[in-house]
Design a protein around this motif. Sequence first.
Motif, short mmCIF file in Angstrom:
data_model
loop_
_atom_site.label_atom_id
_atom_site.label_comp_id
_atom_site.label_asym_id
_atom_site.label_seq_id
_atom_site.Cartn_x
_atom_site.Cartn_y
_atom_site.Cartn_z
N PHE A 179 33.36 40.77 33.56
CA PHE A 179 34.62 40.22 33.06
C PHE A 179 35.10 39.02 33.89
O PHE A 179 36.26 38.61 33.78
CB PHE A 179 35.68 41.31 32.95
N MET A 202 37.33 51.50 34.04
CA MET A 202 36.61 50.50 33.24
C MET A 202 37.59 49.77 32.31
O MET A 202 37.53 48.54 32.15
CB MET A 202 35.51 51.18 32.40
N ALA A 203 38.47 50.53 31.68
CA ALA A 203 39.45 49.92 30.77
C ALA A 203 40.36 48.96 31.52
O ALA A 203 40.71 47.89 31.01
CB ALA A 203 40.27 51.02 30.08
N PRO A 214 47.99 43.06 30.42
CA PRO A 214 48.14 41.70 29.88
C PRO A 214 49.60 41.26 29.75
O PRO A 214 49.91 40.08 29.94
CB PRO A 214 47.45 41.78 28.50
N ILE A 239 47.80 50.70 29.41
CA ILE A 239 46.84 49.61 29.59
C ILE A 239 47.44 48.28 29.11
O ILE A 239 47.12 47.21 29.64
CB ILE A 239 45.53 49.93 28.83
N SER A 240 48.32 48.34 28.12
CA SER A 240 48.95 47.13 27.58
C SER A 240 49.83 46.44 28.62
O SER A 240 50.14 45.25 28.51
CB SER A 240 49.83 47.46 26.36
N ALA A 292 38.53 45.76 32.15
CA ALA A 292 38.36 45.04 30.89
C ALA A 292 39.66 44.39 30.42
O ALA A 292 39.64 43.34 29.79
CB ALA A 292 37.84 46.00 29.82
N ALA A 293 40.79 45.02 30.72
CA ALA A 293 42.08 44.50 30.26
C ALA A 293 42.64 43.43 31.17
O ALA A 293 43.68 42.85 30.88
CB ALA A 293 43.09 45.64 30.11
#
Lengths: 337, 337, 337, 337
Positions: free
Chosen positions: B332, B284-285, B255, B251-252, B288-289
């Motif tokens: 978001f 969802m994650a 960004p 997930i990182s 959000a990210a």
Amino acid sequence: MIVIFKPNASPEKVKALCARFEASGLKIHNSEGEHTHLIGLIGDTSSVDIDLVRANDIVEDVKRVSEPYKKANRKFHPADTVVDVGGHKIGGGHFTVMAGPCSVESAEQITEVARRVKASGAGLVRGGAFKPRTSPYSFQGMRAEGLTLLRKARQATGLPIVTEIMNTEHIGLFEDVDMIQVGARNMQNFELLKELGKLKTPILLKRGLSNTLEEFLMSAEYIMAGGNENVVLCERGIRTFETSMRNTLDISAIPMLKAKSHLPVVVDPSHAAGIAWMVEPLAMAAVAAGADGLMVEVHNDPPHAKSDGAQSLTPDQFDGLMEKVRGAVSFFGKELN
Amino acid sequence: MIVIFKPNASPEKVKALCARFEASGLKIHNSEGEHTHLIGLIGDTSSVDIDLVRANDIVEDVKRVSEPYKKANRKFHPADTVVDVGGHKIGGGHFTVMAGPCSVESAEQITEVARRVKASGAGLVRGGAFKPRTSPYSFQGMRAEGLTLLRKARQATGLPIVTEIMNTEHIGLFEDVDMIQVGARNMQNFELLKELGKLKTPILLKRGLSNTLEEFLMSAEYIMAGGNENVVLCERGIRTFETSMRNTLDISAIPMLKAKSHLPVVVDPSHAAGIAWMVEPLAMAAVAAGADGLMVEVHNDPPHAKSDGAQSLTPDQFDGLMEKVRGAVSFFGKELN
Amino acid sequence: MIVIFKPNASPEKVKALCARFEASGLKIHNSEGEHTHLIGLIGDTSSVDIDLVRANDIVEDVKRVSEPYKKANRKFHPADTVVDVGGHKIGGGHFTVMAGPCSVESAEQITEVARRVKASGAGLVRGGAFKPRTSPYSFQGMRAEGLTLLRKARQATGLPIVTEIMNTEHIGLFEDVDMIQVGARNMQNFELLKELGKLKTPILLKRGLSNTLEEFLMSAEYIMAGGNENVVLCERGIRTFETSMRNTLDISAIPMLKAKSHLPVVVDPSHAAGIAWMVEPLAMAAVAAGADGLMVEVHNDPPHAKSDGAQSLTPDQFDGLMEKVRGAVSFFGKELN
Amino acid sequence: MIVIFKPNASPEKVKALCARFEASGLKIHNSEGEHTHLIGLIGDTSSVDIDLVRANDIVEDVKRVSEPYKKANRKFHPADTVVDVGGHKIGGGHFTVMAGPCSVESAEQITEVARRVKASGAGLVRGGAFKPRTSPYSFQGMRAEGLTLLRKARQATGLPIVTEIMNTEHIGLFEDVDMIQVGARNMQNFELLKELGKLKTPILLKRGLSNTLEEFLMSAEYIMAGGNENVVLCERGIRTFETSMRNTLDISAIPMLKAKSHLPVVVDPSHAAGIAWMVEPLAMAAVAAGADGLMVEVHNDPPHAKSDGAQSLTPDQFDGLMEKVRGAVSFFGKELN
């Protein structure tokens, strides 16, 4: 293959799934405990798709018991395979060293290096014509012209040549190459593997940087399933968290691959660490662990190499290495050829 | 770029190396301490080959200070790139969902799934015609015929199509495909990347299972350097030590990729875990990210899918997912299209 | 140490940061290019906290140029360290084999195994009294009583003993242990390392399963900084993606550790693979790559061992191994003791 | 548990092994195929040592079917566990934010930060007194004095405190600490886990950098087996090949841990990336994926922090983060407390 059901799996659905397995010729052994209900599938499960089984909402997990590869499996082919490349044997007690520059750069360079490595005892000359580079701005190899220069080096020295293919469209250009190399980044380029399966040319298959040994053998299986059983496996270092060297030589892969498969295994200590001074200790370890050969980068002028200079030996350094390799191969009971 | 010299480096050799750098247009800043002697190279170092420098026996280490990619670099292109696929925008605040089966299996299957995912709000339909499979004994896809069926599904629904290419020889077949996918195992198939750089078709580039973000961006750079700047990056899970799921969603990466590059980033939560019930929390994650889109596997009959059934949603499950995605995208601050 | 500034870093803040560095005794070399502004810090940077520097909002990145360890660093201590354990030397050309069961299980078991491994040529007897087990429901070792039994085995055979410590509270119990082992999972148990630094007893420090060589040497540095320089490094396999064996022996660690440090390096081929038949090829590879010793698990009755039976050799198998080790140690120019 | 025999296993030895299993109360289901002979063990296999079984020379492989943890297993405890720390609930729909500096540095610093994070909505204040540092030359924390200052901050603000323990010898000092943290490097410090199992204080257990989720749950099991069921799991980033950030947040761990276990799961986005600007997107992703709380580093003056400044938010930045967290927690259906 073992199929484990969820605690609340409906008996009708379990029955239906079992019926499907039986219809495809498998026998079923049922095993029901207080907390666990599972079945064992008996028969040839290599065509059963684990993911498909796992997709059933009654299935908690599926575990494979037998290996998914057949032609590469030592269970069905106990004797060592010996691959012959232009008279040089690899496997079954025969040890061969392949040496040469990372990239073919000129007729003089490749022929001179070939002469030198032959004099030191190498059995094949290596050299890259098509080069897989991380950056589009780096030297991409001399391509078709590089193959021509390799042929000249072979003519001048008599050494068979091994060089890397990157694309099915180039197969015609590799017709008279003695051994075709598949690079680590193409280990799972399945379209390429399928095409190489149609040839008779020996294939040097390099292990991908993060692939398991089973995946490695499945890639060999792709080539063998097509009809080409002349496959040599090459361990060339895996990716780990270590930053002081480029990759980490997986020495354990040698005995494990030789236990699981009858195919020969060679080691590339140059790419494994990416550092010239580490080639010798890693080469010694490879011989000691049972490897059937080595692939070593040698360049007449490493600091001016067009690629991978940091890991290349000079011809003089390679000569020193070969003296030690000769001793170690003999000490560990193999024959250098 | 910083070049660190060995403690005992001969001053003549240092001088000679510096002269070579200066000859290629770089300026040199010298820095000598008690235990350390290093130089900084000032100017465009993207053409300097780190390995070549490291090959000098006077060099202890070389460290890159600026990124080796230019066209993909946000430093030189601060605004978000927006990729338009048949009217559906990805990036710059626009969010697109691509959905469909892992493999195209029949005209009815792909058209029916396309209808259903369109009704639920997907912007593109996905489906594999050429399938990279670990085993040569697994279903390899319908190949050219699969592409024909995808075109029919597009005609029936109006949804643009995205499908995977595995080989440069097939490029002709992909001429009217709306978005061409490069699979994880081909992320460093450089010959393929170069050919895709000559097209104008948007490319969905999936990250390799063990590749760094810099390598990922270098592969995008290959396509962009050839002239095709319509590249969408896709994070689809990386290989880790975890065995309870197929891969681990990074997930990182979202960004970080968006900080380093102006290219859109989408996420494939289906391949990331390989488990249908995990698709929703991972989707969802991803929203959000900061992801710019999702790629989700949907199959009309997952337990009978020819591949990857375990991770496929049914059309009804996908419909439920889209309701949540719609809410989250809006929460978001992006726009679903 | 190199500090790279962000493109838009305010000159005042840069000046202030430089002033802080100069105040702590460092000299600064400034290097400004079109796209990059960086400084080199000259002097003893081992006390500079990289994270602290990176926390400045004007700093893009920080790169270390010199190693963060001093006492373990070969640069400041070129000669090999030789560690003497009860008369058995490790390092500097001396090769020692440590052997014995994973766990001490009874007086008869440990004494009998000690007798057998001594007869085969082992220099130390190993045996676990305190056992780190993944499950709270597994056998946790005989603890203090196990130490008593080890002392009896030493008395009976004259072999020095090496055994693992898990907690600072047990240090009193280890007073007359000849060599104290720190297990892989405690490699970064810094409180334990600090206490061991106050002793004079030789320490066998095992590498953590996913730690880099620099982290490994920093843990040795913890012990040495406290005053105990009798540290032997032990490579025992790292965690990788491979599932056919427990861990992957990092053979490259041997030459790299010996290049970076003067400390002896031994290898544990039993834990590395977790498979008894792999001990021999891995032991041979370790000798060939330059190791200074081996740690091998030997059990009188492996299938009934209370832990790690799958990797234990029988005394007879160990005897066969030692014959080969003896030959290989001599072939590679070291002396077994 | 499934035991797979070697093709040539002697029937007598198979019989003897089965008799041993039956003697320990297990039932055996036999399954013999052409190439494979295996048995399923039915009953409570949590006390069977896989390694011991594997050590038999007739055994080819052993596969676990049921999880080796019981108390942490959701199968035997379907409802969410809610851990209460000084009135702040974690789990079961309750979301708590813990915030504060990496290290306690002075009474003013910790009390001031506690005041600020309380005002922004944090439920607990964190701060390190005992600091695990890779280098012996880095700041090691204020130790016992740091605990005193934390108590003062609690008195001044009413916020419960959470702080890390590194050694069993310090347990007395932690008597009135509201929540005791076990750091990533101590996740498998089994002696420490056992002692914490004897307390009633809630434990925040951080996942090791390279540990699997099963190992993580086994460490929770250690604490719970001792009698302390107040365990909160904390995902704080895993080690991967990526170099642009310190660690990689394993977002998939959240839904998977919550499926396998009833324990609450919180996320530390500060350590996960080690970069302040990444805290927000990672925190949003954690909330979206179903986390029960966050642990965030906040420092009044990050560039002068004694540790981990690069990842710390200022109180103002934290205030902005909390506004977004409040919205997201509510959007995803949980209650901040």
